[in-house]
Design a protein around this motif. Structure first.
Motif, PDB file in Angstrom:
ATOM      1  N   THR A 250       0.858  -1.181   0.000  1.00 17.41           N
ATOM      2  CA  THR A 250       0.000   0.000   0.000  1.00 17.41           C
ATOM      3  C   THR A 250       0.896   1.232   0.000  1.00 17.41           C
ATOM      4  OG1 THR A 250      -0.109   0.020   2.419  1.00 17.41           O
ATOM      5  CG2 THR A 250      -1.856  -1.139   1.246  1.00 17.41           C
ATOM      6  N   VAL A 251       0.391   2.330  -0.541  1.00 18.77           N
ATOM      7  CA  VAL A 251       1.192   3.556  -0.585  1.00 18.77           C
ATOM      8  C   VAL A 251       1.047   4.304   0.731  1.00 18.77           C
ATOM      9  CG1 VAL A 251       1.075   3.785  -3.088  1.00 18.77           C
ATOM     10  CG2 VAL A 251      -0.705   4.843  -1.678  1.00 18.77           C
ATOM     11  N   HIS A 252       2.131   4.916   1.153  1.00 19.95           N
ATOM     12  CA  HIS A 252       2.133   5.714   2.376  1.00 19.95           C
ATOM     13  C   HIS A 252       2.214   7.184   1.991  1.00 19.95           C
ATOM     14  CE1 HIS A 252       4.142   1.888   4.121  1.00 19.95           C
ATOM     15  NE2 HIS A 252       2.831   1.836   4.291  1.00 19.95           N
ATOM     16  N   ASN A 253       1.114   7.701   1.502  1.00 17.70           N
ATOM     17  CA  ASN A 253       1.047   9.115   1.159  1.00 17.70           C
ATOM     18  C   ASN A 253      -0.384   9.607   1.346  1.00 17.70           C
ATOM     19  OD1 ASN A 253      -0.408   8.287  -1.144  1.00 17.70           O
ATOM     20  ND2 ASN A 253       1.410   8.327  -2.452  1.00 17.70           N
ATOM     21  N   GLY A 254      -0.644  10.825   0.890  1.00 18.88           N
ATOM     22  CA  GLY A 254      -1.946  11.432   1.128  1.00 18.88           C
ATOM     23  C   GLY A 254      -3.095  10.769   0.408  1.00 18.88           C
ATOM     24  N   VAL A 260      -3.341   9.124   6.394  1.00 21.64           N
ATOM     25  CA  VAL A 260      -3.705  10.481   6.807  1.00 21.64           C
ATOM     26  C   VAL A 260      -4.293  10.457   8.211  1.00 21.64           C
ATOM     27  CG1 VAL A 260      -5.194  12.452   6.321  1.00 21.64           C
ATOM     28  CG2 VAL A 260      -4.046  11.278   4.437  1.00 21.64           C
ATOM     29  N   GLU A 261      -5.202   9.513   8.453  1.00 15.51           N
ATOM     30  CA  GLU A 261      -5.830   9.421   9.774  1.00 15.51           C
ATOM     31  C   GLU A 261      -4.820   9.030  10.844  1.00 15.51           C
ATOM     32  OE1 GLU A 261      -8.817  10.484  10.529  1.00 15.51           O
ATOM     33  OE2 GLU A 261      -8.973  11.077   8.411  1.00 15.51           O
ATOM     34  N   ARG A 262      -3.847   8.205  10.479  1.00 12.64           N
ATOM     35  CA  ARG A 262      -2.815   7.826  11.450  1.00 12.64           C
ATOM     36  C   ARG A 262      -2.042   9.053  11.918  1.00 12.64           C
ATOM     37  NH1 ARG A 262       2.445   7.305  11.149  1.00 12.64           N
ATOM     38  NH2 ARG A 262       2.502   7.445   8.865  1.00 12.64           N
ATOM     39  N   VAL A 274      -1.281  17.648   8.425  1.00 13.01           N
ATOM     40  CA  VAL A 274      -1.463  17.227   7.038  1.00 13.01           C
ATOM     41  C   VAL A 274      -2.205  18.348   6.325  1.00 13.01           C
ATOM     42  CG1 VAL A 274      -2.442  15.541   5.445  1.00 13.01           C
ATOM     43  CG2 VAL A 274      -1.556  14.774   7.657  1.00 13.01           C
ATOM     44  N   VAL A 275      -1.577  18.919   5.311  1.00 14.66           N
ATOM     45  CA  VAL A 275      -2.173  20.012   4.541  1.00 14.66           C
ATOM     46  C   VAL A 275      -2.061  19.665   3.066  1.00 14.66           C
ATOM     47  CG1 VAL A 275      -2.071  22.466   3.989  1.00 14.66           C
ATOM     48  CG2 VAL A 275      -1.521  21.694   6.311  1.00 14.66           C
ATOM     49  N   GLY A 281       2.210  19.992   5.145  1.00 13.17           N
ATOM     50  CA  GLY A 281       1.986  20.749   3.921  1.00 13.17           C
ATOM     51  C   GLY A 281       3.176  20.783   2.989  1.00 13.17           C
ATOM     52  N   ALA A 282       4.203  19.913   3.239  1.00 12.86           N
ATOM     53  CA  ALA A 282       5.449  20.047   2.497  1.00 12.86           C
ATOM     54  C   ALA A 282       5.888  18.810   1.741  1.00 12.86           C
ATOM     55  CB  ALA A 282       6.575  20.467   3.456  1.00 12.86           C
TER      56      ALA A 282
END
Length: 430
Positions: A250-254, A260-262, A274-275, A281-282
């Protein structure tokens, strides 16, 4: 793949053909215009030869069977950019038994940390396997213990990146915070004395994803550890002569709501953790090796990394996310580790493990399964004109379009900026 020895020629495609989003996996946009862009159309043989010359590639055989082999490629067509992807393939001799190590790493911001990971990870895995097998003597190490060892080894490796720098300051970060800039600068920038301190600190500035595979000597077990957005795919021959296709990671990104919830649950009340689908945001990956500014308090970056020379020339992009850094770490170094039994009674059936960076999934888009199936057909076909022992190179050809025109465009597009993300692929038979 029919041979076409046609003469190379410049092609000026129509706007609909050469528009930036018609290039599979393109990282270009309207600002990289004007469009359309020309490219050099190569014949099939010439395109294949140029692709072979452009990639960094490796092949190896392992085990007692001729059917066990692995191959890898690292590809970046733009001549002005050095790939920040790396791969590693090694046979690990553990007490006279040969384990197989393979990994792809997708670096970002620079290549120091990804180079460090690709070089040292096989060494660390060898040391950990030696320790755990010696502890169990003649007994087989249970697969869950190998998985735990795998995870803890990667976390310790990542922890050492920051700790090696903090140890330069007696008392750690608090000590560095009380030092004048001149003193910190003199400790870190030891270029005249070999630069070891500088090299340690530089590793903190960059990061890399990691997808690491281990196969035991009897080819009965596969362990896969994942940090970031590389991908592992298993394709298996079946008794009815069809191929089974399974994505193992699985991908670990947005894009992963669970990730995201983690992060949000680990930083309650922090709306800036997380933005726009990015950490603080970066940065896109939510799990990585390195990326120390996201794992240490902001004072680590401001007091230590800002004093590197050469280092950050413009600190304003870093300050944009450091002001959101309240309760680090925000990026995790805990990999997802999975164990997959390999059915030894079916060793007569072919099975391939594909490890790839997100550059390959980008060029495939929604057609990845079709790309892999076509590659398998070409591997089976004795009429394939590009026969090679490097199956990863064949898969890259197929991913780039599988025909001379598509591959020519990927190789020779007339742009002064990179038009494709770095691509690394490992194909390993099991």
């Amino acid at each position: 793949m029919s041979v076409d020895s046609g003469i190379s020629r410049q092609v000026q495609p129509s706007a609909s053909q050469a528009w930036y989003d018609d290039i599979p996996g393109s990282i270009c946009g309207p600002e990289d215009g004007p469009w359309p862009r020309s490219f050099t159309s190569l014949g099939a043989t010439e395109a294949w030869n140029k692709l072979s010359e452009t990639v960094d590639h490796q092949s190896m055989r392992y085990g007692t069977s001729e059917r066990w082999h692995a191959s890898a490629v690292n590809f970046q067509p733009f001549p002005g950019a050095r790939s920040q992807d790396r791969y590693a393939m090694q046979r690990l001799d553990i007490g006279g038994q040969m384990w197989t190590f393979s990994a792809v790493f997708d670096g970002h911001l620079g290549d120091a940390t990804v180079e460090h990971a690709a070089y040292h990870m096989p060494i660390i895995m060898r040391e950990c396997l030696e320790a755990i097998t010696q502890k169990h003597g003649s007994h087989v190490v249970p697969p869950p213990l190998i998985a735990d060892m795998f995870s803890s080894a990667i976390q310790r490796f990542d922890d050492a990146i920051a700790n090696d720098v903090l140890e330069l300051f007696p008392g750690g970060l608090q000590s560095a915070m009380n030092m004048p800039d001149e003193k910190i600068h003199s400790i870190l920038n030891d270029h005249m004395d070999g630069g070891q301190n500088f090299k340690k600190a530089r590793l903190c500035m960059y990061g890399t994803t990691a997808l690491v595979a281990l196969v035991d000597p009897d080819h009965e077990n596969l362990w896969l550890a994942n940090l970031g957005d590389c991908q592992g795919v298993m394709v298996s021959d079946t008794a009815n002569q069809a191929w089974n296709f399974e994505i193992l990671t699985t991908v670990h990104n947005g894009e992963n709501r669970r990730e995201v919830e983690r992060v949000k649950s680990e930083h309650p009340g922090e709306s800036g953790c997380v933005v726009d689908g990015r950490v603080l945001g970066a940065i896109a990956p939510f799990r990585c090796i390195g990326d120390t500014p996201f794992k240490q308090p902001p004072e680590f970056t401001r007091r230590i990394l800002y004093n590197l020379y050469p280092g950050y020339q413009d600190t304003s992009p870093w300050e944009e996310f450091l002001v959101r850094n309240f309760t680090p770490p925000y990026i995790s170094s805990i990999p997802e580790v999975a164990h997959y039994p390999l059915n030894s009674s079916q060793h007569s059936l072919r099975k391939y493990l594909i490890l790839c960076s997100d550059g390959f999934t980008d060029i495939c888009g929604n057609s990845q399964r079709r790309v892999i199936e076509q590659w398998l057909q070409n591997v089976d076909s004795s009429s394939c004109s590009h026969a090679t022992s490097n199956m990863a190179l064949q898969l890259l050809w197929q991913g780039l379009g599988g025909d001379p025109i598509s591959v020519s465009r990927a190789l020779t597009l007339d742009l002064d900026v990179p038009w494709l993300d770095d691509i690394s692929i490992i194909v390993q038979s099991l």
